[in-house]
Motif scaffolding. Structure first.
Motif, mmCIF file in Angstrom:
data_model
loop_
_atom_site.group_PDB
_atom_site.id
_atom_site.type_symbol
_atom_site.label_atom_id
_atom_site.label_comp_id
_atom_site.label_asym_id
_atom_site.label_seq_id
_atom_site.Cartn_x
_atom_site.Cartn_y
_atom_site.Cartn_z
ATOM 1 N N SER A 200 25.542 24.420 68.379
ATOM 2 C CA SER A 200 24.895 23.284 67.724
ATOM 3 C C SER A 200 25.860 22.499 66.849
ATOM 4 N N THR B 136 23.051 19.313 70.265
ATOM 5 C CA THR B 136 21.768 19.585 69.630
ATOM 6 C C THR B 136 20.922 20.467 70.532
ATOM 7 N N LEU B 137 20.476 21.594 70.003
ATOM 8 C CA LEU B 137 19.627 22.501 70.767
ATOM 9 C C LEU B 137 18.169 22.097 70.608
#
Length: 255
Positions: free
Chosen positions: A143, A147-148
């Motif tokens: 991350s 972006t997770l």
């Protein structure tokens, strides 16, 4: 159409002006490129949906990744949960400080920081790894550059995209797969997705990134459209327009 690196380019934007009105010091940090961007869950979802709608699939996957792994130990009443919680805190701090650390070193630090004595450190780590803990931790550290998102978030955004594309009134403005040019032609009408715009206002360089620019070359008409997500319904939508300065953003596009 080649797009410049919009967010890193130093120029005045509508969001910068809004931040200047609220927090001048943060606005300066934004202009200097030193501001730490913190997004709420709603903002993260909105940014992800925006990318799904207007970025190429390659661009989207370079920004977002659906989480594949979960923390195997979440019960903080147990020693294993205390270890996993300490590890998550260490990883978060490492990311916030823009630092780097080996996964194994963070495992050892988490064991010490959690204050537990059993099971033995190497036995605990071995079990954690066997249950997928290393995969979760490795993905968590990703991350820093990506972006997770959850599968649920992605499914929701994909359903919203399908609803727009299949809508009888606005469906023609969207495409399932955005081309690398970020531009499509339909008869004499050109549709550009996220056009990187730069202009000068009273000697100051300014910029804008509208979601959709529709250019009717025959009628010489240009329409600028920005897509917004909101949790408001019906008449409450207007309060969101005022709260988030969408009226100012519309004015910015007409300068």
């Amino acid at each position: 159409m080649e797009r410049n690196n919009y967010f890193e380019r130093k120029a005045v934007s509508r969001s910068l002006l809004s931040e200047l009105a609220r927090h001048p010091q943060r606005a300066k940090a934004m202009l200097d490129g030193t501001a730490h961007r913190v997004e709420s869950d709603a903002m993260t979802f909105g940014s992800m949906f925006d990318s799904l709608m207007f970025d190429t699939s390659k661009e989207f996957t370079s920004k977002y990744r659906v989480s594949q792994y979960e923390n195997p130990w979440t019960d903080r009443r147990k020693n294993t949960g205390k270890f996993a919680y300490a590890l998550e805190q260490i990883m978060q701090e490492t990311l916030e400080n823009d630092a780097t650390a080996e996964i194994e070193a963070m495992f050892m630090q988490a064991y010490t920081q959690s204050g537990i004595k059993s099971p033995k450190v190497y036995d605990l780590i071995a079990e954690f790894v066997e249950l997928g803990g290393r995969d979760w931790a490795s993905e968590y550290m990703m991350s820093k550059t990506i972006t997770l998102i959850t599968q649920e978030q992605y499914n929701k955004a994909a359903a919203m995209k399908a609803t727009l594309i299949n809508n009888d009134y606005v469906g023609d403005m969207f495409v399932q797969d955005v081309p690398e040019s970020h531009c499509i032609m339909r008869d004499n009408i050109e549709v550009v997705y996220q056009m990187d715009m730069t202009f000068e206002l009273q000697g100051v360089e300014c910029k804008a990134l509208p979601d959709i620019v529709i250019i009717d070359h025959e009628k010489k008409i240009i329409q600028i459209i920005d897509l917004k997500t909101t949790s408001s319904y019906d008449h409450n939508v207007m309060s969101s327009f005022i709260k988030f300065g969408y009226d100012l953003q519309g004015a910015w596009y007409t300068i």
